[in-house]
Design a protein around this motif. Structure first.
Motif, PDB file in Angstrom:
ATOM      1  N   VAL A 121     -14.791 121.840  51.507  1.00 57.45           N
ATOM      2  CA  VAL A 121     -14.009 122.546  50.011  1.00 57.45           C
ATOM      3  C   VAL A 121     -13.941 122.421  48.822  1.00 57.45           C
ATOM      4  O   VAL A 121     -13.921 122.629  47.825  1.00 57.45           O
ATOM      5  N   LEU A 122     -13.111 120.957  49.542  1.00 58.74           N
ATOM      6  CA  LEU A 122     -13.091 120.056  47.486  1.00 58.74           C
ATOM      7  C   LEU A 122     -14.453 119.570  46.379  1.00 58.74           C
ATOM      8  O   LEU A 122     -14.216 119.789  45.485  1.00 58.74           O
ATOM      9  N   THR A 123     -15.669 119.878  47.371  1.00 60.21           N
ATOM     10  CA  THR A 123     -16.264 119.423  46.427  1.00 60.21           C
ATOM     11  C   THR A 123     -17.009 120.479  46.573  1.00 60.21           C
ATOM     12  O   THR A 123     -18.454 120.035  46.355  1.00 60.21           O
ATOM     13  N   ALA A 124     -17.005 121.382  46.778  1.00 62.52           N
ATOM     14  CA  ALA A 124     -17.926 122.864  46.755  1.00 62.52           C
ATOM     15  C   ALA A 124     -18.517 123.083  45.501  1.00 62.52           C
ATOM     16  O   ALA A 124     -19.743 123.268  45.184  1.00 62.52           O
ATOM     17  N   ALA A 125     -18.221 122.694  44.544  1.00 65.92           N
ATOM     18  CA  ALA A 125     -18.905 122.896  43.151  1.00 65.92           C
ATOM     19  C   ALA A 125     -19.528 122.161  42.283  1.00 65.92           C
ATOM     20  O   ALA A 125     -20.319 121.965  41.521  1.00 65.92           O
ATOM     21  N   LEU A 126     -19.800 120.520  43.507  1.00 64.64           N
ATOM     22  CA  LEU A 126     -21.219 119.154  42.847  1.00 64.64           C
ATOM     23  C   LEU A 126     -21.765 119.917  44.004  1.00 64.64           C
ATOM     24  O   LEU A 126     -22.141 120.190  45.364  1.00 64.64           O
ATOM     25  N   THR A 127     -23.243 119.455  42.780  1.00 69.55           N
ATOM     26  CA  THR A 127     -23.904 119.051  44.243  1.00 69.55           C
ATOM     27  C   THR A 127     -24.263 118.373  45.135  1.00 69.55           C
ATOM     28  O   THR A 127     -23.285 117.075  44.983  1.00 69.55           O
ATOM     29  N   ALA A 128     -24.957 118.098  46.237  1.00 70.64           N
ATOM     30  CA  ALA A 128     -24.688 116.312  46.719  1.00 70.64           C
ATOM     31  C   ALA A 128     -24.981 115.378  46.014  1.00 70.64           C
ATOM     32  O   ALA A 128     -24.069 114.575  46.651  1.00 70.64           O
ATOM     33  N   ARG A 129     -25.981 115.097  45.030  1.00 76.76           N
ATOM     34  CA  ARG A 129     -25.905 113.887  44.154  1.00 76.76           C
ATOM     35  C   ARG A 129     -24.754 113.925  43.408  1.00 76.76           C
ATOM     36  O   ARG A 129     -24.236 113.460  43.531  1.00 76.76           O
ATOM     37  N   GLU A 130     -24.343 115.313  43.011  1.00 70.92           N
ATOM     38  CA  GLU A 130     -22.845 115.066  42.189  1.00 70.92           C
ATOM     39  C   GLU A 130     -21.601 114.589  43.100  1.00 70.92           C
ATOM     40  O   GLU A 130     -21.362 113.240  42.403  1.00 70.92           O
ATOM     41  N   SER A 131     -22.259 114.909  44.395  1.00 73.57           N
ATOM     42  CA  SER A 131     -20.453 114.534  44.917  1.00 73.57           C
ATOM     43  C   SER A 131     -21.484 112.947  45.025  1.00 73.57           C
ATOM     44  O   SER A 131     -19.465 112.102  45.145  1.00 73.57           O
ATOM     45  N   ARG A 132     -21.595 112.683  46.063  1.00 71.28           N
ATOM     46  CA  ARG A 132     -22.208 110.775  45.998  1.00 71.28           C
ATOM     47  C   ARG A 132     -21.564 110.309  44.343  1.00 71.28           C
ATOM     48  O   ARG A 132     -21.013 109.405  44.689  1.00 71.28           O
ATOM     49  N   GLU A 133     -22.403 110.382  43.356  1.00 76.01           N
ATOM     50  CA  GLU A 133     -21.908 109.638  41.786  1.00 76.01           C
ATOM     51  C   GLU A 133     -20.451 110.113  41.666  1.00 76.01           C
ATOM     52  O   GLU A 133     -19.600 109.159  41.174  1.00 76.01           O
ATOM     53  N   LEU A 134     -19.472 111.550  42.150  1.00 75.80           N
ATOM     54  CA  LEU A 134     -18.365 111.332  42.218  1.00 75.80           C
ATOM     55  C   LEU A 134     -17.818 110.116  42.725  1.00 75.80           C
ATOM     56  O   LEU A 134     -17.102 109.042  42.624  1.00 75.80           O
ATOM     57  N   ARG A 135     -18.364 110.124  44.594  1.00 75.13           N
ATOM     58  CA  ARG A 135     -17.778 109.168  44.735  1.00 75.13           C
ATOM     59  C   ARG A 135     -17.577 107.591  44.380  1.00 75.13           C
ATOM     60  O   ARG A 135     -17.310 106.675  44.311  1.00 75.13           O
ATOM     61  N   ARG A 136     -19.331 107.506  44.290  1.00 76.97           N
ATOM     62  CA  ARG A 136     -19.439 105.614  43.651  1.00 76.97           C
ATOM     63  C   ARG A 136     -18.685 105.692  42.000  1.00 76.97           C
ATOM     64  O   ARG A 136     -18.235 104.635  42.259  1.00 76.97           O
ATOM     65  N   LEU A 137     -17.990 106.394  41.216  1.00 77.61           N
ATOM     66  CA  LEU A 137     -17.729 106.601  40.382  1.00 77.61           C
ATOM     67  C   LEU A 137     -16.443 106.760  40.529  1.00 77.61           C
ATOM     68  O   LEU A 137     -15.766 105.137  40.078  1.00 77.61           O
ATOM     69  N   LEU A 138     -15.660 106.923  41.578  1.00 75.13           N
ATOM     70  CA  LEU A 138     -13.868 106.582  41.872  1.00 75.13           C
ATOM     71  C   LEU A 138     -14.315 104.972  42.816  1.00 75.13           C
ATOM     72  O   LEU A 138     -13.232 104.612  42.165  1.00 75.13           O
ATOM     73  N   SER A 139     -15.008 104.774  43.143  1.00 72.36           N
ATOM     74  CA  SER A 139     -15.014 103.430  43.758  1.00 72.36           C
ATOM     75  C   SER A 139     -14.983 102.840  42.759  1.00 72.36           C
ATOM     76  O   SER A 139     -14.368 101.587  43.001  1.00 72.36           O
ATOM     77  N   ALA A 140     -15.989 102.825  41.868  1.00 75.23           N
ATOM     78  CA  ALA A 140     -15.673 101.734  40.851  1.00 75.23           C
ATOM     79  C   ALA A 140     -15.029 101.471  39.654  1.00 75.23           C
ATOM     80  O   ALA A 140     -14.605 100.660  39.265  1.00 75.23           O
ATOM     81  N   LEU A 141     -13.737 102.712  39.730  1.00 68.20           N
ATOM     82  CA  LEU A 141     -12.787 102.422  39.199  1.00 68.20           C
ATOM     83  C   LEU A 141     -11.689 101.741  39.944  1.00 68.20           C
ATOM     84  O   LEU A 141     -10.044 101.042  40.012  1.00 68.20           O
ATOM     85  N   LEU A 142     -11.559 101.098  41.379  1.00 67.71           N
ATOM     86  CA  LEU A 142     -10.988 100.355  42.451  1.00 67.71           C
ATOM     87  C   LEU A 142     -11.322  99.150  42.484  1.00 67.71           C
ATOM     88  O   LEU A 142     -12.105  99.052  41.666  1.00 67.71           O
TER      89      LEU A 142
END
Length: 146
Positions: A121-142
């Motif tokens: 539900v949270l990532t419904a507007a994203l493609t699978a690739r965009e979801s992976r990229e979002l997780r990668r980018l959020l991880s980079a902030l930590l």
């Protein structure tokens, strides 16, 4: 030019504002899809204890990236609720090791598909690739984990 009140687009240039709003959405979806009793941090603790039974309280806190008082409160609450058991660490009498109880294992199995639904539900507007990229980018902030 001042920011208009209640204008979410005006704050969209601030990463922190977007992260906060995304977290609020996550919490709302979690409460409707998963549980009002078990938080996402408690669920993460259940997952960690399933994968690594017998970790000590400090290691669990490190994995969850929470401070000592927070992990102590979290563990005490989960013990009270019958999800985990805490026993003396045989190697360090000042420490505890943690295990899932039968109820903790049952709750984990029950909640896992619901948690996967939150992700969908949270990532419904994203493609699978965009979801992976979002997780990668959020991880980079930590900060890097030691």
């Amino acid at each position: 030019m001042p920011i208009k009140q209640n204008d979410p687009k005006a704050l969209a240039k601030f990463t922190g504002s977007l992260v906060r709003r995304a977290q609020q959405r996550h919490v709302a979806i979690w409460l409707s899809e998963v549980s009002a009793e078990i938080t996402s941090v408690q669920y993460a603790a259940l997952e960690i204890l399933q994968a690594t039974p017998g970790v000590n309280q400090r290691q669990l806190g490190d994995e969850l990236d929470v401070d000592r008082s927070t992990i102590a409160d979290l563990v005490a609450r989960m013990v009270r609720n019958g999800l985990i058991e805490r026993t003396d660490d045989p190697d360090d009498k000042r420490s505890y090791v943690l295990y899932l109880t039968a109820d903790g294992k049952k709750q984990l199995a029950l909640l896992r598909p619901r948690v996967e639904e939150v992700e969908r539900v949270l990532t419904a507007a994203l493609t699978a690739r965009e979801s992976r990229e979002l997780r990668r980018l959020l991880s980079a902030l930590l900060p890097p984990q030691v």
